[in-house]
Design a protein around this motif. Structure first.
Motif, PDB file in Angstrom:
ATOM      1  N   ASP A 147       2.737   3.130 -11.047  1.00  0.00           N
ATOM      2  CA  ASP A 147       1.402   2.421 -11.388  1.00  0.00           C
ATOM      3  C   ASP A 147       0.878   1.351  -9.769  1.00  0.00           C
ATOM      4  OD1 ASP A 147      -1.207   1.525 -12.293  1.00  0.00           O
ATOM      5  OD2 ASP A 147      -0.854   0.427 -14.132  1.00  0.00           O
ATOM      6  N   PRO A 148      -0.273   1.662  -9.536  1.00  0.00           N
ATOM      7  CA  PRO A 148      -0.969   1.238  -8.447  1.00  0.00           C
ATOM      8  C   PRO A 148      -0.815  -0.739  -8.653  1.00  0.00           C
ATOM      9  CG  PRO A 148      -1.990   2.691  -8.231  1.00  0.00           C
ATOM     10  CD  PRO A 148      -1.353   3.042  -8.892  1.00  0.00           C
ATOM     11  N   ARG A 198       1.660   1.787  -4.163  1.00  0.00           N
ATOM     12  CA  ARG A 198       0.643   2.225  -4.434  1.00  0.00           C
ATOM     13  C   ARG A 198       0.135   2.854  -4.302  1.00  0.00           C
ATOM     14  NH1 ARG A 198      -2.597  -3.519  -2.573  1.00  0.00           N
ATOM     15  NH2 ARG A 198      -1.692  -4.957  -4.442  1.00  0.00           N
ATOM     16  N   ARG A 199       0.718   3.925  -3.010  1.00  0.00           N
ATOM     17  CA  ARG A 199       0.198   5.406  -2.908  1.00  0.00           C
ATOM     18  C   ARG A 199       0.892   6.521  -2.945  1.00  0.00           C
ATOM     19  NH1 ARG A 199      -1.863   2.939   2.498  1.00  0.00           N
ATOM     20  NH2 ARG A 199       0.656   3.798   3.317  1.00  0.00           N
ATOM     21  N   SER A 200       2.903   5.935  -3.499  1.00  0.00           N
ATOM     22  CA  SER A 200       3.490   6.903  -3.736  1.00  0.00           C
ATOM     23  C   SER A 200       3.495   7.403  -4.696  1.00  0.00           C
ATOM     24  CB  SER A 200       5.216   5.903  -4.000  1.00  0.00           C
ATOM     25  OG  SER A 200       4.557   4.727  -5.276  1.00  0.00           O
ATOM     26  N   VAL A 242       1.929  -3.358  -8.244  1.00  0.00           N
ATOM     27  CA  VAL A 242       2.401  -4.038  -7.464  1.00  0.00           C
ATOM     28  C   VAL A 242       1.110  -4.586  -6.326  1.00  0.00           C
ATOM     29  CG1 VAL A 242       3.211  -2.996  -5.034  1.00  0.00           C
ATOM     30  CG2 VAL A 242       3.134  -1.829  -6.443  1.00  0.00           C
ATOM     31  N   GLU A 301       0.956  -1.146   0.208  1.00  0.00           N
ATOM     32  CA  GLU A 301      -0.169  -0.252   0.017  1.00  0.00           C
ATOM     33  C   GLU A 301       0.959   0.930   0.159  1.00  0.00           C
ATOM     34  OE1 GLU A 301      -2.449   0.096  -0.561  1.00  0.00           O
ATOM     35  OE2 GLU A 301      -3.080  -2.363  -0.919  1.00  0.00           O
TER      36      GLU A 301
END
Length: 216
Positions: free
Chosen positions: A71-72, A65-67, A75, A62
């Motif tokens: 592209d989430p 993904r939030r970084s 991951v 997560e």
């Protein structure tokens, strides 16, 4: 039939991505290093994805993904549910499946990064899972870590000593720690990094490209 008339062997329809592992103790900076490696490798044109491992959460996945760095959907998360050794060494089936899933989703993928859950100095990766692997330690863990010669320190393809900026604050002789690491590892490389600032990360990205992707 003459040898020249024999049919050529069928070539695979797809080329599988190279797979590397990043392991190391809890808090050594594995996820922070990956956050720095993603843009460094993307700048080199590398098409990549990441598989994270946590004990019973998906927290590292997560975080990536939030970084905003990747592209989430690129991951995937594996929940080990037990000692992190299990899913990267003894039975890496869950990680292999996660990597296969990403390759199916993203044709042309060149590199898969597998981040181990935080573990100890005995952590190693199965070569059924990865082609090449990094072990991350940090100066806050003490400058005696290389001298203890754990399997992770000795067997990894690249040893990363992270958080070098903290050395004067935790009483660590950084040149001595680097020298000891080089001594116990012989010809195997050692890199010094500060993943928070990005210091040394380009050298790690270069090592990955040379050793795994055969790129200059």
């Amino acid at each position: 039939m003459s040898a020249s008339a024999l049919p050529s062997p069928a070539l695979p329809d797809t080329v599988t991505a190279a797979r590397i592992g990043i392991g190391g103790p809890v808090g050594s900076g594995k996820t922070a290093l990956i956050e720095r490696l993603i843009p460094a490798l993307q700048a080199r044109g590398v098409d990549l994805a990441v598989v994270t491992n946590d004990l019973v959460t998906k927290e590292d996945a997560e975080r990536l993904r939030r970084s905003g760095l990747i592209d989430p959907a690129r991951v995937e998360a594996v929940e080990a549910g037990a000692c992190p050794h299990t899913v990267i060494r003894e039975d890496p089936t869950l990680n292999i499946a996660a990597g296969d899933d990403l390759e199916a989703k993203f044709p042309g993928l060149q590199l898969l990064i597998f981040e181990s859950g935080g573990d100890n100095l005995a952590s190693t990766f199965s070569l059924d899972l990865v082609d090449w692997w990094i072990f991350v330690i940090d100066v806050a863990g003490g400058d005696d870590i290389p001298r203890k010669r754990g399997p992770g320190v000795l067997r990894c393809d690249l040893l990363v000593i992270n958080k070098v900026d903290l050395a004067p604050h935790v009483g660590v002789d950084l040149p001595g720690m680097l020298a000891e690491a080089a001594r116990v590892r012989g010809a195997k490389p050692v890199a010094a990094t500060n993943a928070r600032s990005g210091e040394g990360v380009e050298a790690v990205a270069d090592a990955i490209c040379r050793a795994v992707l055969f790129a200059p």
